[in-house]
Write an enzyme that holds these catalytic residues in place. Structure first.
Site, PDB file in Angstrom:
ATOM      1  N   ASP A  11      15.268  56.305  63.699  1.00 20.95           N
ATOM      2  CA  ASP A  11      15.716  55.329  64.694  1.00 20.95           C
ATOM      3  C   ASP A  11      14.584  54.348  64.970  1.00 20.95           C
ATOM      4  OD1 ASP A  11      17.852  54.764  66.959  1.00 20.95           O
ATOM      5  OD2 ASP A  11      15.892  54.681  67.920  1.00 20.95           O
ATOM      6  N   ASN A  64      16.037  42.675  69.883  1.00 24.20           N
ATOM      7  CA  ASN A  64      17.176  41.760  69.877  1.00 24.20           C
ATOM      8  C   ASN A  64      17.177  40.854  71.093  1.00 24.20           C
ATOM      9  OD1 ASN A  64      18.571  42.222  67.461  1.00 24.20           O
ATOM     10  ND2 ASN A  64      19.624  44.013  68.270  1.00 24.20           N
ATOM     11  N   ASP A 103      18.066  41.518  62.657  1.00 26.07           N
ATOM     12  CA  ASP A 103      18.621  41.728  61.317  1.00 26.07           C
ATOM     13  C   ASP A 103      17.505  41.830  60.276  1.00 26.07           C
ATOM     14  OD1 ASP A 103      21.141  41.634  62.378  1.00 26.07           O
ATOM     15  OD2 ASP A 103      21.613  39.613  61.671  1.00 26.07           O
ATOM     16  N   ASP A 128      21.031  50.904  64.604  1.00 29.73           N
ATOM     17  CA  ASP A 128      19.648  50.885  64.139  1.00 29.73           C
ATOM     18  C   ASP A 128      19.200  52.280  63.716  1.00 29.73           C
ATOM     19  OD1 ASP A 128      19.760  51.677  66.864  1.00 29.73           O
ATOM     20  OD2 ASP A 128      17.611  51.322  67.088  1.00 29.73           O
TER      21      ASP A 128
END
Length: 208
Positions: free
Chosen positions: A80, A88, A97, A123
């Protein structure tokens, strides 16, 4: 040339069966290409290029069936990205991304050719290592953490939390993945500042 094209069209007009054969060939060729493209889309995550959850659901059935026959283990490593939501929110989804694609690339470079890298969730990534030695959890995670540390020093690379578990014949696959997921979150929590004190069983991410 234009003349050659005209000559070819004239030839086809004089031989309708040949024209039909040529058209059918073109149609079949395009259908095969479309099927191959759709197959790639169906099993690959378009953003990261690694396999998706749908592929994993099918592939794990084959791998567990092999282990049931031949014996051995499958290792699951759950990964993770730390603070991904913050990335983000502060740097934008485009950067998010890019991070996902970079992490996927690093994971692919640090596994065996026979291992699978799966984009398991937003993620979260899952490494599936079939027919691996059950003692390989520690070395796999150590290698990934070493690579992460080197990349963090040389550039803007995120930290990752990881947890590993092994599966053997007769066990529940979902339960083995839950163990890896639980250990991953323990690893993540262990990075929090004091006064957090890890549970005794957290000593070594591979511990049960």
């Amino acid at each position: 040339s234009l003349c050659d094209c005209c000559e070819y069209r004239r030839f086809l007009s004089e031989d309708p069966l040949r024209a039909l054969e040529e058209n059918l060939y073109t149609i079949v060729y395009n259908l095969v290409r479309s099927k191959e493209r759709l197959s790639r889309i169906a099993i690959k995550d378009p953003l990261t290029g690694v396999h998706n959850r749908a592929f994993f659901n099918e592939a794990i059935r084959l791998e567990t069936a092999k282990i049931e026959r031949l014996g051995g283990y499958i290792l699951f490593v759950m990964i993770d990205i730390d603070d991904f939501k913050k990335i983000n929110d502060t740097e934008g989804h485009h950067r998010g991304d890019e991070i996902l694609a970079e992490v996927a690339s690093v994971l692919r470079q640090n596994v065996r050719a026979s291992d699978m890298v799966i984009r398991y969730g937003g993620d979260e990534f899952l490494i599936v290592a079939p027919r691996a030695d059950r003692s390989s959890c520690e070395p796999i995670i150590a290698r990934l953490l070493q690579t992460e540390a080197e990349l963090e020093m040389s550039g803007d690379f995120p930290s990752m939390s990881m947890g590993c578990s092994e599966w053997s014949a007769g066990e529940d696959v979902d339960e083995a993945i839950r163990r890896a997921d639980s250990r991953m979150y323990r690893h993540k929590r262990s990075k929090t500042p004091p006064p957090y004190v890890p549970e005794p069983e957290v000593v070594g991410i591979n511990g049960k």
